[in-house]
Design a protein around this motif. Structure first.
Motif, PDB file in Angstrom:
ATOM      1  N   GLU B 148       0.836  -1.184   0.000  1.00  0.00           N
ATOM      2  CA  GLU B 148       0.000   0.000   0.000  1.00  0.00           C
ATOM      3  C   GLU B 148       0.877   1.242   0.000  1.00  0.00           C
ATOM      4  O   GLU B 148       1.698   1.433   0.900  1.00  0.00           O
ATOM      5  CB  GLU B 148      -0.869   0.021   1.263  1.00  0.00           C
ATOM      6  N   SER B 149       0.672   2.068  -0.982  1.00  0.00           N
ATOM      7  CA  SER B 149       1.491   3.274  -1.001  1.00  0.00           C
ATOM      8  C   SER B 149       0.860   4.379  -0.167  1.00  0.00           C
ATOM      9  O   SER B 149       1.539   5.312   0.237  1.00  0.00           O
ATOM     10  CB  SER B 149       1.675   3.744  -2.445  1.00  0.00           C
ATOM     11  N   ARG B 150      -0.447   4.242   0.086  1.00  0.00           N
ATOM     12  CA  ARG B 150      -1.105   5.319   0.816  1.00  0.00           C
ATOM     13  C   ARG B 150      -0.869   5.239   2.321  1.00  0.00           C
ATOM     14  O   ARG B 150      -1.024   6.215   3.031  1.00  0.00           O
ATOM     15  CB  ARG B 150      -2.608   5.304   0.537  1.00  0.00           C
ATOM     16  N   ALA B 151      -0.536   4.057   2.790  1.00  0.00           N
ATOM     17  CA  ALA B 151      -0.348   3.892   4.223  1.00  0.00           C
ATOM     18  C   ALA B 151       1.126   3.656   4.543  1.00  0.00           C
ATOM     19  O   ALA B 151       1.830   2.994   3.794  1.00  0.00           O
ATOM     20  CB  ALA B 151      -1.185   2.716   4.730  1.00  0.00           C
ATOM     21  N   ASP B 152       1.555   4.233   5.629  1.00  0.00           N
ATOM     22  CA  ASP B 152       2.887   3.919   6.135  1.00  0.00           C
ATOM     23  C   ASP B 152       2.782   2.722   7.053  1.00  0.00           C
ATOM     24  O   ASP B 152       1.819   2.583   7.812  1.00  0.00           O
ATOM     25  CB  ASP B 152       3.449   5.117   6.925  1.00  0.00           C
ATOM     26  N   LEU B 153       3.768   1.883   6.994  1.00  0.00           N
ATOM     27  CA  LEU B 153       3.719   0.661   7.786  1.00  0.00           C
ATOM     28  C   LEU B 153       4.972   0.533   8.635  1.00  0.00           C
ATOM     29  O   LEU B 153       6.091   0.620   8.125  1.00  0.00           O
ATOM     30  CB  LEU B 153       3.589  -0.556   6.864  1.00  0.00           C
ATOM     31  N   VAL B 154       4.777   0.338   9.905  1.00  0.00           N
ATOM     32  CA  VAL B 154       5.886   0.039  10.799  1.00  0.00           C
ATOM     33  C   VAL B 154       5.627  -1.330  11.410  1.00  0.00           C
ATOM     34  O   VAL B 154       4.553  -1.594  11.952  1.00  0.00           O
ATOM     35  CB  VAL B 154       6.031   1.096  11.902  1.00  0.00           C
ATOM     36  N   LEU B 155       6.630  -2.179  11.293  1.00  0.00           N
ATOM     37  CA  LEU B 155       6.482  -3.531  11.783  1.00  0.00           C
ATOM     38  C   LEU B 155       7.346  -3.702  13.030  1.00  0.00           C
ATOM     39  O   LEU B 155       8.517  -3.327  13.043  1.00  0.00           O
ATOM     40  CB  LEU B 155       6.924  -4.504  10.679  1.00  0.00           C
ATOM     41  N   LEU B 156       6.733  -4.258  14.050  1.00  0.00           N
ATOM     42  CA  LEU B 156       7.506  -4.559  15.247  1.00  0.00           C
ATOM     43  C   LEU B 156       8.277  -5.841  14.998  1.00  0.00           C
ATOM     44  O   LEU B 156       7.737  -6.794  14.445  1.00  0.00           O
ATOM     45  CB  LEU B 156       6.574  -4.731  16.443  1.00  0.00           C
ATOM     46  N   GLY B 157       9.493  -5.873  15.395  1.00  0.00           N
ATOM     47  CA  GLY B 157      10.295  -7.062  15.151  1.00  0.00           C
ATOM     48  C   GLY B 157      10.207  -8.053  16.280  1.00  0.00           C
ATOM     49  O   GLY B 157       9.409  -7.918  17.198  1.00  0.00           O
ATOM     50  N   GLY B 158      11.038  -9.066  16.176  1.00  0.00           N
ATOM     51  CA  GLY B 158      11.114 -10.040  17.243  1.00  0.00           C
ATOM     52  C   GLY B 158      10.904 -11.453  16.757  1.00  0.00           C
ATOM     53  O   GLY B 158      10.879 -11.715  15.560  1.00  0.00           O
ATOM     54  N   TYR B 159      10.750 -12.339  17.684  1.00  0.00           N
ATOM     55  CA  TYR B 159      10.514 -13.738  17.367  1.00  0.00           C
ATOM     56  C   TYR B 159       9.090 -13.897  16.842  1.00  0.00           C
ATOM     57  O   TYR B 159       8.149 -13.343  17.402  1.00  0.00           O
ATOM     58  CB  TYR B 159      10.703 -14.576  18.629  1.00  0.00           C
ATOM     59  N   VAL B 160       8.959 -14.623  15.763  1.00  0.00           N
ATOM     60  CA  VAL B 160       7.654 -14.766  15.134  1.00  0.00           C
ATOM     61  C   VAL B 160       7.029 -16.097  15.555  1.00  0.00           C
ATOM     62  O   VAL B 160       7.607 -17.154  15.340  1.00  0.00           O
ATOM     63  CB  VAL B 160       7.763 -14.705  13.607  1.00  0.00           C
ATOM     64  N   SER B 161       5.862 -15.998  16.131  1.00  0.00           N
ATOM     65  CA  SER B 161       5.139 -17.198  16.553  1.00  0.00           C
ATOM     66  C   SER B 161       4.586 -17.924  15.330  1.00  0.00           C
ATOM     67  O   SER B 161       3.892 -17.324  14.522  1.00  0.00           O
ATOM     68  CB  SER B 161       3.997 -16.802  17.484  1.00  0.00           C
ATOM     69  N   PRO B 162       4.920 -19.211  15.190  1.00  0.00           N
ATOM     70  CA  PRO B 162       4.523 -19.918  13.970  1.00  0.00           C
ATOM     71  C   PRO B 162       3.018 -20.060  13.816  1.00  0.00           C
ATOM     72  O   PRO B 162       2.498 -20.091  12.718  1.00  0.00           O
ATOM     73  CB  PRO B 162       5.164 -21.299  14.140  1.00  0.00           C
ATOM     74  N   ARG B 163       2.327 -20.138  14.921  1.00  0.00           N
ATOM     75  CA  ARG B 163       0.906 -20.436  14.813  1.00  0.00           C
ATOM     76  C   ARG B 163       0.109 -19.200  14.393  1.00  0.00           C
ATOM     77  O   ARG B 163      -0.773 -19.265  13.559  1.00  0.00           O
ATOM     78  CB  ARG B 163       0.389 -20.953  16.164  1.00  0.00           C
ATOM     79  N   THR B 164       0.443 -18.085  14.983  1.00  0.00           N
ATOM     80  CA  THR B 164      -0.372 -16.902  14.758  1.00  0.00           C
ATOM     81  C   THR B 164       0.306 -15.862  13.867  1.00  0.00           C
ATOM     82  O   THR B 164      -0.354 -14.961  13.379  1.00  0.00           O
ATOM     83  CB  THR B 164      -0.699 -16.226  16.102  1.00  0.00           C
ATOM     84  N   GLY B 165       1.606 -15.993  13.688  1.00  0.00           N
ATOM     85  CA  GLY B 165       2.295 -15.036  12.845  1.00  0.00           C
ATOM     86  C   GLY B 165       2.474 -13.664  13.458  1.00  0.00           C
ATOM     87  O   GLY B 165       2.525 -12.669  12.747  1.00  0.00           O
ATOM     88  N   VAL B 166       2.571 -13.599  14.756  1.00  0.00           N
ATOM     89  CA  VAL B 166       2.807 -12.306  15.392  1.00  0.00           C
ATOM     90  C   VAL B 166       4.221 -12.259  15.972  1.00  0.00           C
ATOM     91  O   VAL B 166       4.786 -13.275  16.341  1.00  0.00           O
ATOM     92  CB  VAL B 166       1.794 -12.019  16.526  1.00  0.00           C
ATOM     93  N   CYS B 167       4.755 -11.052  16.022  1.00  0.00           N
ATOM     94  CA  CYS B 167       6.094 -10.858  16.569  1.00  0.00           C
ATOM     95  C   CYS B 167       5.998 -10.674  18.078  1.00  0.00           C
ATOM     96  O   CYS B 167       5.176  -9.911  18.581  1.00  0.00           O
ATOM     97  CB  CYS B 167       6.745  -9.630  15.946  1.00  0.00           C
TER      98      CYS B 167
END
Lengths: 295, 295
Positions: B148-167
């Motif tokens: 998306e070019s209209r939205a800025d995206l900041v992703l929090l890093g860290g260990y990624v949980s395989p089941r839910t895909g969250v950092c």
DNA sequence: GCCCGAGCGAACGAAAACGATCATTTCTGG
DNA sequence: CCAGAAATGATCGTTTTCGTTCGCTCGGGC
């Protein structure tokens, strides 16, 4: 009470409650499966084929689904990064072969740091299913490993570049400063005798941090990258341990790489590249493709 | 018979080099698009329909692609997170309606922090295309905004949980400590009079950090979540500004929420839910949706 | 009760996609 | 150089799918 009976051309056909619920179920079904045939939907929703067709027409017009002859595709928000869509077949064959050579040189149990970029992405694809730890700043790469239970995945955070889907910025760099990995696989937009170049200012900083975090550094770059500079200087050749490229690399460059003390692996793009990630029965070298002997 | 091997399927006809390359290109094409019709492939590869069919047969046998009437689906490792595959249609209708109500209350230009979870994901889907800044620890959510070019995206890093895909993990929390957002949209595995509960220990910490970073806090939770505890306590109800749920919420709970000083929005799951995020296709002509098929 | 519109299911002709076959070209190996 | 295999492209009959039309039922409003 639905107010109907407009004399003006009604802008939106409001379907009834049941219809809406069914369509909602339909798109849920399609969303999960990605694709569904007419028969699938008839079975799932328990209505006639005609009704499904009508629903599909409505949903397609709405933009939620896309019809194909024989079924439906989910059309909701498919995240497509432009860089990964521009495929230049010739280069892709090279990228693939290069990626295979790089992936072979990564052992199970290693911690691998993967850069963004299409070649690196190919490396990542070949590493899926292996027992490794992956650290990356690339969203597409992370997606490959997100549902992998055999691999641990660490994602670097930060601002996400819309074009390439990589995380950039001081946060990523800072996190990298506290990590150590056995192998870093890096891509490059350009390589000269002076070193690696990249097209993005912030990315260059992140890649420098990646170099510092690595025990050994692999650089994957097809031969078209050599002799080209790009926006910013990333690092000298002396930081690199292994460089993987294709046979398009000229003799001069090979010598120059060797002179810089960098191990060089050159792979043949087309011939003996296994079709996809599946390494099937014939593992042997068929440089001389011995077909079944005929009587 | 001579060949008495127990390899039931024929021992892999080895295709020639050209064929292999073409099939490689084919699956590249299919992988990028997710689906391709026969015509698409004929145009792309410049070979006859028959050849495409043969390739498709081979690739399907190999398991790389899946044929459908009229085209092909990519069957390779599609990153599917288990949590998003469990479809409970009833709940999904509620989640969707809840998400719509929450998304309505977010203005353009805001900075929104989005938690993981399926309901939050639905909120994110509805926010795609809006001019906002998004901060998230969820890989699926990030994918929605990556291109998306209209939205800025900041992703929090860290260990990624395989089941839910969250950092998860300290890095995500640390980064959150340095951010401030206007609105946080949070999900919950359980809600009691005491507050929010979640199923993951590390996630609870991350969510606490999210609460601290927020100007206002929305919690999206369907009515089945109420009265249930989960593994860890996240936060009291007093941290919440707005709670969005569905009409399945009992009167007792509504009173209890109100007594805690939390604004409550209750939405009707099925009826007046706009099916999908696209509200834009207002057409005043409802003739046949003649979809063009250019040969 | 009566009207009327919305929605559903079935039927049918038209269009497409499919699989099989065959002739031709290309490639390989002796 | 020749022979055989592999691969390709075209054709054709068959099957599947599509779009349209029609009759039917269900409910709400008059």
């Amino acid at each position: 009470m639905v107010s109907f009976n407009h004399n003006a051309p009604s802008p939106w056909e409001i379907p009834g409650v049941q219809t809406r619920q069914r369509r909602s179920r339909l798109i849920d079904f399609v969303r999960v499966r990605g694709f569904a045939s007419l028969d699938d939907l008839v079975r799932e929703l328990g209505v006639s084929e005609s009704t499904i067709r009508r629903d599909l027409d409505a949903l397609e017009e709405q933009g939620t689904a896309k019809r194909t002859h024989g079924g439906v595709l989910y059309a909701g928000s498919h995240a497509r990064l432009p860089e990964f869509d521009e495929r230049q077949p010739a280069h892709w064959a090279a990228k693939r072969a290069i990626a295979a050579a790089a992936a072979e040189r990564i052992d199970d149990g290693e911690t691998v740091l993967l850069d963004g970029g299409t070649t690196t992405y190919e490396v990542a694809r070949l590493l899926v299913g292996r027992s490794i730890q992956v650290v990356t700043n690339s969203l597409p790469v992370a997606n490959l490993f997100a549902s992998e239970s055999r691999a641990d995945l660490v994602l670097l955070g930060g601002y996400v570049s819309p074009r390439t889907g990589v995380c950039l910025g001081p946060y990523a760099n800072e996190l990298l400063g506290r990590l150590h990995v056995t192998t870093t696989v890096l891509s490059a937009a350009g390589i000269t005798a002076e070193g690696l170049y990249n097209a993005h200012l912030l990315l260059a900083e992140t890649e420098q941090a990646m170099l510092r975090a690595a025990g050994q550094v692999f650089v994957v770059a097809d031969s078209s990258k050599f002799g080209r500079k790009s926006l910013t200087f990333v690092s000298g050749l002396d930081s690199i341990d292994l460089l993987v490229s294709d046979t398009g690399l000229s003799t001069e460059w090979r010598q120059q790489i060797a002179a810089a003390g960098v191990d060089l692996v050159v792979v043949e793009p087309a011939p003996n590249e296994p079709l996809d990630g599946n390494h099937d029965s014939h593992r042997d070298d068929h440089s001389k493709p011995s077909r079944e002997r005929h009587t």
